[in-house]
Design a protein around this motif. Structure first.
Motif, PDB file in Angstrom:
ATOM      1  N   GLY A   1       1.009  15.577  -7.423  1.00 20.51           N
ATOM      2  CA  GLY A   1       1.187  15.701  -8.868  1.00 20.51           C
ATOM      3  C   GLY A   1       2.252  14.805  -9.469  1.00 20.51           C
ATOM      4  N   PHE A   2       2.746  13.852  -8.686  1.00 17.45           N
ATOM      5  CA  PHE A   2       3.720  12.916  -9.266  1.00 17.45           C
ATOM      6  C   PHE A   2       3.004  12.001 -10.268  1.00 17.45           C
ATOM      7  N   GLU A   3       3.741  11.541 -11.241  1.00 12.62           N
ATOM      8  CA  GLU A   3       3.155  10.698 -12.288  1.00 12.62           C
ATOM      9  C   GLU A   3       3.877   9.359 -12.380  1.00 12.62           C
ATOM     10  N   GLU A   4       3.342   8.502 -13.211  1.00 11.05           N
ATOM     11  CA  GLU A   4       3.946   7.176 -13.434  1.00 11.05           C
ATOM     12  C   GLU A   4       4.257   6.477 -12.112  1.00 11.05           C
ATOM     13  N   ILE A   5       3.325   6.555 -11.177  1.00 11.22           N
ATOM     14  CA  ILE A   5       3.534   5.939  -9.869  1.00 11.22           C
ATOM     15  C   ILE A   5       3.486   4.424 -10.037  1.00 11.22           C
ATOM     16  N   ASN A   6       4.502   3.770  -9.574  1.00  5.13           N
ATOM     17  CA  ASN A   6       4.642   2.335  -9.834  1.00  5.13           C
ATOM     18  C   ASN A   6       5.297   1.663  -8.638  1.00  5.13           C
ATOM     19  N   THR A   7       4.613   0.678  -8.072  1.00  7.19           N
ATOM     20  CA  THR A   7       5.160  -0.031  -6.926  1.00  7.19           C
ATOM     21  C   THR A   7       5.614  -1.413  -7.360  1.00  7.19           C
ATOM     22  N   LEU A   8       6.785  -1.803  -6.921  1.00  8.43           N
ATOM     23  CA  LEU A   8       7.278  -3.131  -7.261  1.00  8.43           C
ATOM     24  C   LEU A   8       8.068  -3.719  -6.103  1.00  8.43           C
ATOM     25  N   GLU A   9       8.364  -4.971  -6.262  1.00  4.59           N
ATOM     26  CA  GLU A   9       9.075  -5.710  -5.246  1.00  4.59           C
ATOM     27  C   GLU A   9      10.073  -6.571  -5.979  1.00  4.59           C
ATOM     28  N   ILE A  10      11.272  -6.677  -5.419  1.00  9.16           N
ATOM     29  CA  ILE A  10      12.256  -7.515  -6.083  1.00  9.16           C
ATOM     30  C   ILE A  10      12.914  -8.413  -5.052  1.00  9.16           C
ATOM     31  N   LEU A  11      13.014  -9.695  -5.379  1.00  7.41           N
ATOM     32  CA  LEU A  11      13.614 -10.660  -4.457  1.00  7.41           C
ATOM     33  C   LEU A  11      14.765 -11.369  -5.151  1.00  7.41           C
ATOM     34  N   LEU A  12      15.824 -11.574  -4.394  1.00  8.01           N
ATOM     35  CA  LEU A  12      16.976 -12.299  -4.913  1.00  8.01           C
ATOM     36  C   LEU A  12      16.797 -13.785  -4.662  1.00  8.01           C
TER      37      LEU A  12
END
Lengths: 470, 300, 470, 300
Positions: free
Chosen positions: D224-235
């Protein structure tokens, strides 16, 4: 809905909230009978009062909000089944079986936006064969046209940063939310410290710093021009006591303060920052020209004109009003003077714990001036939309000494779609989030002039012959 | 004109690219007596195009002007009629090198789609190579075959309208390289192997989703392909800009004893802004086109 | 191994080949009894002759190559089973059960490198618990130490570009292979065209252009300094007739050629490019200084010294040798002159079909000069390791006119590991592949001076107020 | 000194960061009478450190000098003893903002690992928040607890040595945010939900492999979790460099009639190189750390 201990989670009159639909956000204040326009629709927020934050409302006739039964707003995208390529599509313009009239009928039948979109999808002969990218575009277009829900969120640094970046990047110097998150961390912003902020990002950066300090410590906003800009700070909806930690100081007095010649008892000391409202200052902020710098003069000109002669009674009346105003002004000026003196006292110790710069001004002179207010062994971070000015900052700092750990960076941010058999990076991404220069102050021997420093930051491990090291 | 050979002058029957601006170009079939409408006015082929040098400035009827460019696969890619999503030059360039393409290469491709990659392949393998391209969709196969003819590269290419997953490429043991851009590339891997030379060669599969890549890599390994390598390439455009950064005013360091009106006597600030040359990225850029999986077919 | 029609796929004496182990490549020529050093191991390639390209050999005692039975060289990595995090690892230094002596014993038993590595993995109590990243590092370290196979490949543009980028990026101005692939495509390199190349990338760019032209058309190498550098071209192992399409022209005559004052019948016309060997030129190329420009003078100085007096007989002998040499030199000079005249003739029409620049020189003067040799409606592409010089090129071109479709770009290259339940981008990536400026020439009205051009490349669609458009 | 409060002067018992160079720093436990060996020589704590101002230059026994810095979570991240792979500042910064952390937040974390993220969380939630951190490995749990004490943040954190997938976080209904960095995050999703406030909150899972992300997203949706969002961040680090670009010599445009020796009379070229300020990327950079999946737990 009728739970105990929920009070802090309920929407109240006067609250600053954020409206959300899909990826679109808008910060507003809850005000009775105040018409709000969001995504080309208008409605009233009155009905939201008393409901819990994060509730999704349907906008019904007359712009009234009606809470929606819980459960996912994006079922239409769940129902998708992409054709991966669109090899079976022919553009014959006949793929949609519903006519405009059909859609109007559906609306009259009381179908809600989301249901209409599902109808459109079901009646599109080509939808299933379209590539996912094309499907997304289709749904987005239709959603914009037919959907009419809005979710009301409690504001947070994350939400406001995403909102500004999405809606008005020009107002925040194109500072991307992940870049802002790096700034807050690299500057070690935390409760109980004393932080200098110089920003022309509508108050977003200032508000984020305050948010991370939780009302503990002090924040000194160093501001250019007529007055500090803080529209963005309001959107955070901080409790009143948060504002006790906030001070401001006009940069036009920085040199005097540093030279020890600033007399905060002087009467006109605050003339440069009176009168001009935040709104006006903010309006100017979106102008690229450095007009603000001139405004003090313009203003003092204005106040010296007029009052020559006129009809007697009116004159008296005027005189009295003028006097009252003058008195009022005096009081205000005195308040300003006191505030300025307080901010100056905070700065004079030159023992601030952190410095955050994010502005449309050239960062180099700003950084070089404001660094002087930091204690040794404290972090600073400078944002710029462009890399070149930060190269200049870096070079100056290396020449001058007094800092270590200098790093010029940017971040690369990618979002993913994670769905069964359809996982891939999102097809559009932000082009850039701006650049950061960060570092740490060190103690300098103030008796000696800053001589050439030992080169402490070594060349890359395998120096290339073509790269002359700085 | 041909897509594999430059000409200096525009001739009747050529395909020319009309350049209006950086992001506004259009292909034109040059025909004696024909006209083309642009936002700057009409171009009359007989007088404005035929016999003119490629690259010439052409003044349109409304007084605006355009340049007429010689077609290249790269200009075609940004002007072609989209019948499907297409491959763009950044991926195409990578594919061309990683497949070891050069004059004389024999290549199999599926699906042909809108022919964006096909033209780039043909340019590279001419004058002695050949492209066997398979398109599932009949109308599309016909349209692209027609384009190949107009572009004078039809002698270098065979278009087949069939399902590559079921029927393969229609050739065996001839290809130096195979390219797959289909929803289920793993179903075509065995056909790719069949199409390729006994000695070996290179294969590439383009897929937007990682699950497709996973299945394809597995199929490639199962069929004995080697050096399986998946990569992704993104273009970043840097727009050159001159920007003006205002300089802040930190005031004088003299004691602040001046009277309000003394402000008029202040000298004007020396500089109020610094101007720099810089680049900015577009606000939004393509964040993903697809994964490119390459492999080597060993000698069999 | 004894197949018909395989001749072209067999390794022959004198062939240029590429050695491969893992991601490491090295270009060498097959020569009898010539010791080759690769990855700190030495061996002889004699035994490779007659075998098929792409064969993997084991290096056995005495540096002899022995063909390996087919089948995967990286089974050790297939056998991996990563712990995903290393939460169960304790660094007690006792995780490897095999001792140095054990390993020596294994070697004496004739175990091959790969088998030893598998033994090491099997006997490591922590290997399975290590994170994948740590496992990879472990295997790489051990492979380097114990593996002793080498694969012999037929060279290709792809392989050589990857080789240079991996081994000697300084020699090719850090030009990454994908950037090179963009250049070849953006410049529309193909059989039958006439292409100008200016490069200081060891000949890699020149060779790649020749490879894509398949022996059809002409390539004119515009070279700086003492002589054209082409070491990299040899590595391609082109058939002899490919060299018929290759011409060269020293840039020090470009201005004269453009002015129409170049006299290719003059005796000393080629004095500036004689003598200095390619090897010497190449050595200089790795120096950042522009020393090469001076070398002609230095050389003429040298040849004017000596020969004052000495013993009579020796003197005569010397005299005779000198004369022979002088004669030889004359013939060579005449050849050079003819070549130069031929190249000049190719250039004089100013009708080249493409221009490719990739050098350690400032690209701006190079581009501005060499563009003049192109026909209208032809593509050009300029590589630079740095963005700033290309910004300058862009600005100059926009001022001057004569080009459209200008684009300053770079590419971002990412490799993936695709393995069941362990799919992710490779943990290390290249920091940057350099920048490209590409465009298309247009016809200019040569009678008129190039006036200010209509701004044809529009501002971004939503211009930001803070961005002053060029 | 504490990791959540600055001090001006170094005291006995502090942890200080000795800065030798940009990529060479080390943490030092300051103890009356102790010594620390560096490549510039010995630092004597009693005379060189205690009582000195943070940020001071300290001259070592061999005459070289270092700077002694006040610890911060960011300096700790680059100097801490690795007991596991750790999270770095770029990911940490993103996690902190995307989890809505601020003073007063109650956070659950697993695994604790080497404590890199834990210190950053503690800095942000002090003085009124609390961190419940769960570490599967006993020795590691003990080591990190000891560090929290030394860093004077132990009043803000509870370390539990248990298996989060089996036993959860040891708290229920208290957390504003949950962070997972474990091999099978999907097995801990229900425990995350349990630990979180009834009203809701934010969750983040860090995983290197896409398959882990896929399973975790599924589990989050199922719970039931919402606003599921996967991201990646690189320096991306930009090293500032001054580079010299030689200018080519295109020769004179005068007729070439000069004699060999006339070359000596040629005027020296005006410029032989142009110097520019630029940045270069490091040759190799981290190309992937992990995917960050965020989600919102709604009111339950």
């Amino acid at each position: 809905m009728a739970d105990n201990g929920d009070e802090e989670y309920r929407i109240k009159e006067g609250d600053y909230v954020v409206l959300k639909r899909g990826d679109i956000y808008k910060a507003v204040q809850i005000q009775t009978r105040k018409k709000v326009i969001f995504e080309k629709q208008w409605f009233f927020l009155d009905n939201a009062v008393g409901h819990l934050y994060s509730t999704t409302f349907e906008i019904v006739s007359g712009g009234t909000l009606q809470p929606q039964a819980r459960k996912s707003t994006d079922s239409s995208s769940d129902a998708k089944e992409a054709g991966t390529d669109n090899r079976n599509i022919l553009d014959d313009g006949k793929s949609q079986k519903l006519t405009r009239d059909d859609i109007e009928t559906l609306k009259e039948q009381g179908l809600k936006g989301q249901e209409i979109i599902q109808q459109l999808i079901d009646n599109s002969s080509t939808f299933r064969d379209k590539t996912e990218y094309a499907q997304d575009k289709y749904i987005k277009k239709k959603k914009k046209k037919y959907e009419n829900t809005v979710t009301i969120l409690k504001p947070s640094c994350r939400i406001l940063a995403m909102m500004y970046h999405g809606r008005e990047p020009g107002k925040i110097c194109h500072l991307r939310y992940d870049t802002l998150s790096q700034m807050l961390t690299l500057a070690n912003i935390h409760a109980g410290s004393k932080v200098l902020v110089f920003e022309t990002c509508a108050g977003l950066v200032l508000g984020s710093v305050m948010d991370r300090m939780g009302g503990y410590g002090s924040v000194i906003q160093m501001y250019p021009g007529g007055g500090p800009v803080r529209a963005g700070v309001e959107s955070f909806g901080f409790p009143a006591h948060f504002h006790n930690m906030l001070h401001d100081f006009p940069i036009c007095h920085v040199n005097a303060l540093l030279a020890g010649t600033l007399d905060t008892t002087a009467k006109d000391i605050s003339s440069s920052d009176s009168k001009q409202s935040d709104v006006a200052a903010e309006e100017e902020q979106t102008q690229p020209e450095a007009k603000q710098q001139d405004s003090p003069e313009e203003q003092s000109m204005e106040t010296n004109t007029g009052t020559d002669d006129g009809q007697d009674q009116e004159k008296e009346e005027k005189e009295r009003r003028k006097e009252a105003k003058a008195q009022e002004k005096k009081v205000k000026l005195e308040e300003k003077r006191k505030k300025l003196a307080a901010a100056a006292a905070l700065l004079e110790g030159r023992n601030a714990d952190g410095l955050v710069i994010a502005s449309r001004f050239h960062p180099c002179p700003v950084l070089m001036s404001l660094l002087k207010f930091l204690s040794p062994s404290r972090p600073f971070v400078v944002y710029s939309q462009y890399k070149e000015p930060l190269i200049e900052c870096y070079t100056k700092l290396r020449e001058q000494g007094g800092t270590v750990n200098l790093r010029l960076t940017d971040t690369w941010l990618r979002h993913y779609q994670v769905l069964p058999n359809r996982t891939h990076p999102v097809l559009l991404m932000s082009g850039g989030g701006g650049y950061l220069l960060s570092g740490t102050t060190i103690a300098t021997d103030r008796s000696k002039p800053p001589g050439p420093q030992r080169v402490e930051e070594p060349a890359p491990k395998r120096p290339k012959l073509t790269d002359a090291v700085v | 004109m041909s897509f594999v050979e430059y000409s200096d002058f525009i001739q009747d029957g050529d395909v020319a690219i009309v350049y209006l601006s950086h992001d506004n170009m259009m292909p034109v079939k040059v025909q004696q007596g024909a006209q083309t409408q642009t936002r700057y006015g009409v171009i009359r082929h007989s007088t404005d195009l035929i016999g003119k040098r490629y690259g010439s400035k052409v003044t349109c009827s409304k007084g605006g002007w355009v340049h007429v460019l010689h077609p290249t696969p790269e200009l075609w890619t940004v002007t072609l009629p989209h019948r499907t999503q297409i491959l763009y030059t950044t991926d195409i360039a990578t594919i061309t090198m990683m497949l070891d393409l050069k004059p004389g290469s024999v290549v199999c491709e599926s699906g042909t789609g809108s022919g964006s990659l096909s033209h780039a392949i043909l340019r590279t393998i001419a004058p002695t190579g050949h492209l066997h391209t398979v398109e599932f969709h009949q109308k599309r196969a016909e349209a692209v075959a027609e384009e190949f003819k107009e572009h004078r590269v039809d002698h270098l290419v065979t278009v087949r309208n069939q399902d590559v997953c079921k029927d393969g490429f229609g050739v065996a043991g001839v290809a130096d390289a195979v390219f797959l851009d289909i929803p289920s590339p793993w179903e075509a891997v065995r056909h790719a192997k069949t199409a390729m030379k006994k000695h070996g060669g290179r294969v590439c599969s383009f897929s937007p989703c990682i699950e497709q890549v996973q299945k394809t890599c597995e199929a490639l390994a199962d069929h004995g392909f080697e050096e399986i390598n998946t990569l992704e390439i993104l273009l970043r455009v840097h727009d050159v800009r001159t920007v003006s950064l205002p300089l802040p005013d930190f005031g004088s360091d003299a004691p602040s004893e001046k009277q309000p009106d003394s402000s008029e006597k202040l000298p004007a600030p020396k500089h109020t802004a610094a101007t720099i040359k810089t680049t900015t990225p577009p606000r939004e850029i393509p964040g993903h086109t697809g994964y490119l999986t390459f492999a080597t077919k060993p000698r069999t």
